[in-house]
Design an enzyme around this catalytic site. Structure first.
Site, mmCIF file in Angstrom:
data_model
loop_
_atom_site.group_PDB
_atom_site.id
_atom_site.type_symbol
_atom_site.label_atom_id
_atom_site.label_comp_id
_atom_site.label_asym_id
_atom_site.label_seq_id
_atom_site.Cartn_x
_atom_site.Cartn_y
_atom_site.Cartn_z
ATOM 1 N N GLU A 58 -8.581 2.030 -9.623
ATOM 2 C CA GLU A 58 -9.043 1.263 -8.870
ATOM 3 C C GLU A 58 -9.379 0.928 -7.644
ATOM 4 O O GLU A 58 -10.426 0.638 -7.089
ATOM 5 C CB GLU A 58 -8.549 -0.186 -9.353
ATOM 6 C CG GLU A 58 -8.772 -1.515 -8.852
ATOM 7 C CD GLU A 58 -7.913 -2.399 -9.842
ATOM 8 O OE1 GLU A 58 -8.087 -3.921 -9.749
ATOM 9 O OE2 GLU A 58 -7.000 -2.101 -9.856
ATOM 10 N N GLU A 109 -1.092 -7.473 1.927
ATOM 11 C CA GLU A 109 0.187 -7.027 1.669
ATOM 12 C C GLU A 109 1.355 -6.350 1.187
ATOM 13 O O GLU A 109 1.459 -4.988 1.130
ATOM 14 C CB GLU A 109 1.267 -8.569 1.803
ATOM 15 C CG GLU A 109 0.361 -9.274 2.826
ATOM 16 C CD GLU A 109 -0.658 -9.888 2.848
ATOM 17 O OE1 GLU A 109 -1.395 -10.659 4.013
ATOM 18 O OE2 GLU A 109 -1.418 -9.656 1.551
#
Length: 392
Positions: A238, A358
């Site tokens: 992905e 993050e």
């Protein structure tokens, strides 16, 4: 055929076929999806779908060099391939890597020809960045599994025929060790898909509900309770596909790209030119990094966690483009009828989809730079003892 001849042949085919095909994007109209499927079938029959996929499963068995050559020619066209991007960039490669021969035989060729659309069912209301906290359950019932639960932010689920589903199969072990991957029929009774609108007013993703949905065990991908390792394979594909533009419908559809900006700003201003040069440098650096990862993959060196670095770079580049567009064009660039408005509203999503920035930084720090990992108090705790989402 040498690479130059291959590129000329691809250019000629695109000139003859691509301009007459409108981009389906995330359009809900049946006609648009039908046209997109027809285009994918012709794309495959011409030899330009699944360029690097194995021949025995419907691919072309060629190299990354041919795939990059075709992508370079295709940038000039808005190919109607968005609804197939999850299958082409994520679920299909996962089945190539981790599926059974029977699964590859059944699913890959129809995927490449656009006959079937795929989605990826990972995120849940209480399990986004921490996917392993998911609570959708799959319980064994003879030679089937019965699935109950909810997924959310599922792209193209409202068009999908099949989905790659990650579900919990054991609550007595730590959360990463009790997951199993399945292929689920999105048309089966008990599967409910509800489109969600984003801030642009479009509905490209959905929430999905499973109510006693049976899945045959032959549609299990990988071993029971080894779904996390299969999910990691999917997530790596992905992030690589998103960074390369596959998972987001291709680079051509991004109106904040350099050429689009040049058409609406004063390129005679040296300060503006400096900004455009900076955009070009960042875009070129990411393209070269992706090319390096592709070359390593072709040589048998899987990029692994460095795919997260590529995805992070794209997310930051997308935000830089959007910020640059608003600074150079002004507030009107964000208005609904401005050609840059959709790209500006979509830009923040890139820092969330496929894993937040993050999370990407944590992965790069831990698995690429070998920095100390963040402490995890739940690492050895059985899932049933955790208080996550609505659990506990």
């Amino acid at each position: 055929m040498n690479l130059a001849d291959y590129r000329r042949a691809a250019r000629a085919w695109l000139q003859e076929n691509a301009p007459t095909i409108p981009s389906a994007g995330d359009a809900p109209e049946t006609g648009a999806i039908a046209r997109a499927k027809e285009f994918m079938a012709r794309l495959h029959d011409a030899g330009y779908s699944g360029i690097t996929w194995p021949r025995q499963w419907g691919g072309q068995g060629l190299t990354q060099a041919e795939e990059r050559a075709f992508a370079a020619e295709a940038r000039s066209y808005a190919l109607p391939t968005y609804v197939f991007s999850i299958g082409l960039g994520m679920t299909g490669p996962t089945l190539v890597d981790r599926g059974t021969d029977a699964q590859r035989e059944r699913f890959l060729r129809p995927l490449l020809r656009g006959e079937e659309i795929w989605c990826q069912l990972f995120s849940e209301p209480g399990a986004g960045s921490d996917v392993a906290s998911l609570q959708t359950r799959a319980e064994r019932d003879g030679d089937h599994w019965i699935v109950n639960g909810q997924k959310v932010w599922t792209s193209v689920a409202h068009h999908a025929d099949w989905g790659l589903l990650l579900a919990r199969t054991d609550v007595n072990v730590p959360k990463h060790k009790g997951l199993t991957m399945f292929v689920v029929d999105m048309r089966h009774p008990g599967v409910t898909v509800r489109p969600l609108k984003d801030m642009s007013g479009r509905s490209s993703f959905n929430e999905v509900f499973f109510d006693n949905v049976p899945i045959p065990d032959e549609h299990r991908v990988g071993e029971v309770n080894d779904g996390w390792s299969v999910a990691v394979t999917t997530l790596l594909h992905e992030r690589l596909s998103i960074s390369a533009g596959v998972g987001m419908g291709g680079q051509k559809d991004d109106p904040t790209a350099l050429e689009a900006l040049r058409q609406v700003v004063d390129t005679e201003d040296p300060l503006v030119r400096d900004e455009l040069v900076e955009l070009h440098i960042r875009s070129r650096a990411l393209a070269l990094f992706n090319q390096r990862l592709a070359q390593e993959t072709e040589a048998g060196i899987f990029p692994g966690a460095r795919g997260s670095a590529a995805k992070l770079l794209l997310a930051e580049l997308t935000m830089f483009r959007a910020d640059l567009a608003t600074r150079l064009v002004g507030p009107e660039a964000a208005l609904g009828d401005h050609p840059l408005a959709y790209a500006i509203s979509l830009a923040p999503a890139m820092s969330l989809g496929g894993g937040t920035n993050e999370i990407m930084r944590n992965i790069v720090g831990d698995r690429v730079l070998n920095l100390p990992p963040e402490p995890r108090v739940d690492k050895n705790v059985p899932f049933k003892e955790l208080k996550v989402g609505t659990q506990g």
